[in-house]
Design a protein around this motif. Sequence first.
Motif, PDB file in Angstrom:
ATOM      1  N   GLU A   1       0.729  -1.295   0.126  1.00  0.00           N
ATOM      2  CA  GLU A   1      -0.200  -0.006  -0.048  1.00  0.00           C
ATOM      3  C   GLU A   1       0.897   1.228   0.033  1.00  0.00           C
ATOM      4  O   GLU A   1       0.466   2.167  -0.947  1.00  0.00           O
TER       5      GLU A   1
ATOM      6  N   GLU B   1      -6.793 -10.191  -4.424  1.00  0.00           N
ATOM      7  CA  GLU B   1      -5.975  -9.310  -3.834  1.00  0.00           C
ATOM      8  C   GLU B   1      -5.200  -8.363  -4.642  1.00  0.00           C
ATOM      9  O   GLU B   1      -5.147  -7.211  -4.184  1.00  0.00           O
TER      10      GLU B   1
ATOM     11  N   GLU C   1      -8.091  -5.739  -5.096  1.00  0.00           N
ATOM     12  CA  GLU C   1      -8.062  -4.817  -3.955  1.00  0.00           C
ATOM     13  C   GLU C   1      -6.829  -3.885  -3.951  1.00  0.00           C
ATOM     14  O   GLU C   1      -7.113  -2.627  -3.225  1.00  0.00           O
TER      15      GLU C   1
ATOM     16  N   ARG D   1     -15.713  -4.346  -3.977  1.00  0.00           N
ATOM     17  CA  ARG D   1     -14.228  -4.263  -3.542  1.00  0.00           C
ATOM     18  C   ARG D   1     -13.572  -2.943  -3.617  1.00  0.00           C
ATOM     19  O   ARG D   1     -12.224  -2.883  -3.363  1.00  0.00           O
TER      20      ARG D   1
ATOM     21  N   GLU E   1     -14.684 -18.498   8.242  1.00  0.00           N
ATOM     22  CA  GLU E   1     -14.098 -17.262   8.966  1.00  0.00           C
ATOM     23  C   GLU E   1     -12.741 -16.852   8.578  1.00  0.00           C
ATOM     24  O   GLU E   1     -12.451 -15.768   8.037  1.00  0.00           O
ATOM     25  N   ARG E   2     -12.020 -18.138   8.405  1.00  0.00           N
ATOM     26  CA  ARG E   2     -10.290 -17.925   7.905  1.00  0.00           C
ATOM     27  C   ARG E   2     -10.294 -17.409   6.589  1.00  0.00           C
ATOM     28  O   ARG E   2      -9.162 -16.933   5.932  1.00  0.00           O
TER      29      ARG E   2
ATOM     30  N   PRO F   1     -12.934 -12.461   3.094  1.00  0.00           N
ATOM     31  CA  PRO F   1     -12.198 -11.300   2.506  1.00  0.00           C
ATOM     32  C   PRO F   1     -12.077 -10.052   3.651  1.00  0.00           C
ATOM     33  O   PRO F   1     -13.189 -10.004   4.138  1.00  0.00           O
ATOM     34  N   TYR F   2     -11.237  -9.332   3.453  1.00  0.00           N
ATOM     35  CA  TYR F   2     -11.227  -8.242   4.595  1.00  0.00           C
ATOM     36  C   TYR F   2     -12.256  -7.278   4.323  1.00  0.00           C
ATOM     37  O   TYR F   2     -12.868  -6.786   5.242  1.00  0.00           O
ATOM     38  N   ARG F   3     -12.626  -7.108   3.217  1.00  0.00           N
ATOM     39  CA  ARG F   3     -13.637  -6.277   2.779  1.00  0.00           C
ATOM     40  C   ARG F   3     -15.168  -6.802   3.306  1.00  0.00           C
ATOM     41  O   ARG F   3     -15.853  -5.775   3.646  1.00  0.00           O
ATOM     42  N   TYR F   4     -15.146  -8.217   3.442  1.00  0.00           N
ATOM     43  CA  TYR F   4     -16.586  -8.524   4.141  1.00  0.00           C
ATOM     44  C   TYR F   4     -16.746  -7.950   5.540  1.00  0.00           C
ATOM     45  O   TYR F   4     -17.760  -7.552   6.030  1.00  0.00           O
ATOM     46  N   HIS F   5     -15.679  -7.818   6.344  1.00  0.00           N
ATOM     47  CA  HIS F   5     -15.864  -7.560   7.785  1.00  0.00           C
ATOM     48  C   HIS F   5     -16.126  -5.823   7.827  1.00  0.00           C
ATOM     49  O   HIS F   5     -16.900  -5.469   8.543  1.00  0.00           O
ATOM     50  N   SER F   6     -15.477  -5.197   7.004  1.00  0.00           N
ATOM     51  CA  SER F   6     -15.977  -3.466   7.056  1.00  0.00           C
ATOM     52  C   SER F   6     -17.643  -3.305   6.564  1.00  0.00           C
ATOM     53  O   SER F   6     -18.062  -2.452   6.909  1.00  0.00           O
TER      54      SER F   6
END
Length: 429
Positions: free
Chosen positions: A224, A248, A251, A285, A318-319, A322-327
């Motif tokens: 990033e 990835e 994103e 995404r 859960e593992r 994707p990160y976007r899911y939680h936000s």
Amino acid sequence: MEPPGNIGGCSFVEALNEKYSPENFPCRRGPGMGVVVVPTAGVQGSPMKDRLNLPSILVLNSCGISRAGDQVEIAAFCSHVMELDLSHNKLRDWNEISKIVVNIPNVEFINLSSNPLAESPLEPHVARAFSRVRRLVLNNTQISWDAVLMLTQQIPELEELFLCLNEYSSVRTSSTICPTLRLLHITDNSLHDWAEVRKFGSMFPSLDTLVMANNNLASIQDSEDILQRLFPNLRRINLHNSGLNRWEDVEKLNFFPKLEEVRLQGIPLLQTYTNAERRSLMVARLPSVSVLNGSVVTDSEREDAERFFIRYYLDCPERELPYRYHSLVTKYGKLEPLAEIDLKPRCRAQVEVHCEEKVEHLSIRLDQTVAELRKQLTTVVQLSTNSMRLYYINKGSAFGPEEMKYNARVLHSYSIQDGDEILVVPKTK
């Protein structure tokens, strides 16, 4: 005046005289768009004197031009020209091209596509002839990357550069940057490695638009922090038909701080999804992208896509989420799956067939016509098709029987449901 063209092609001046003579180009293109130029005193004997009606946009593509010709005449007739198209000619010597360009003091756009420039060396003093150019097209010229760097160093206000179809698999950086370049169009090359794309960021810090479709780029490898610094002003990127195969990589486009428009079709990652899934998953995404594949992302589409995204991954371990899911769950909550509603028309219905004192339970096809139903009923009620009148009775309706008198009408148009009745009345003689 130069001698006529030889076997190696004609000159720029000859092509100019041929195309824009009054016989071939008789009309001016409106006020200010064309001029009749009187040559300078040194070329009073020129047969071109007082004859050419030149527009400010010269199009001399596919004319067989291989050299400049008389530079005095170029200067006399082309001082007002702002755009020059010399594509698909036989120009292979930068020195000849510079003789043309240096004598057109107001030119801002030059197209040299499909001229054979692969083996022509470019010296700094020759490159300086292009110093007033803002937009330069060098597609399918096989121009060396060293020559590209030379041009970017000698053109102080270059804004747009087109380098498609030049077979680049790698590029070299330069210690001298080009701070004015806003658009780099480098499609249909062989840039597979992100390490090569990274160099564009350091060479062109003001880059606004990067078009590199059909390069089979495998992945976006930087972090990033690096992406933010390399492309601080990038607003548009085109990665059509690249080799990206991980979400990835998609994103990581979020790390370009000003990115607004993305074109991303034909990549391996998206092959297993439906068209609707592809767009929704990408919209969800890429929260800052306002134009995706040429279509504006509206606020309502974004909300629908983000809600779809949550439901799409509801059953994911859960593992693997994707990160976007939680936000998005933080934004909307953990949504329930949508109820599945079958909107397909019913194919059959169970009805009661009444004929005088006789009642039969029958399964009928709803895609058949009234005429076909009559044939089906002949064996049930023992009447010929011409000897029966049919009536439909909707048990849930307060209205009376509806005669089924149009043989071509399809049964589902009556909205027949299970339990409804078909009344068969024999015709009286």
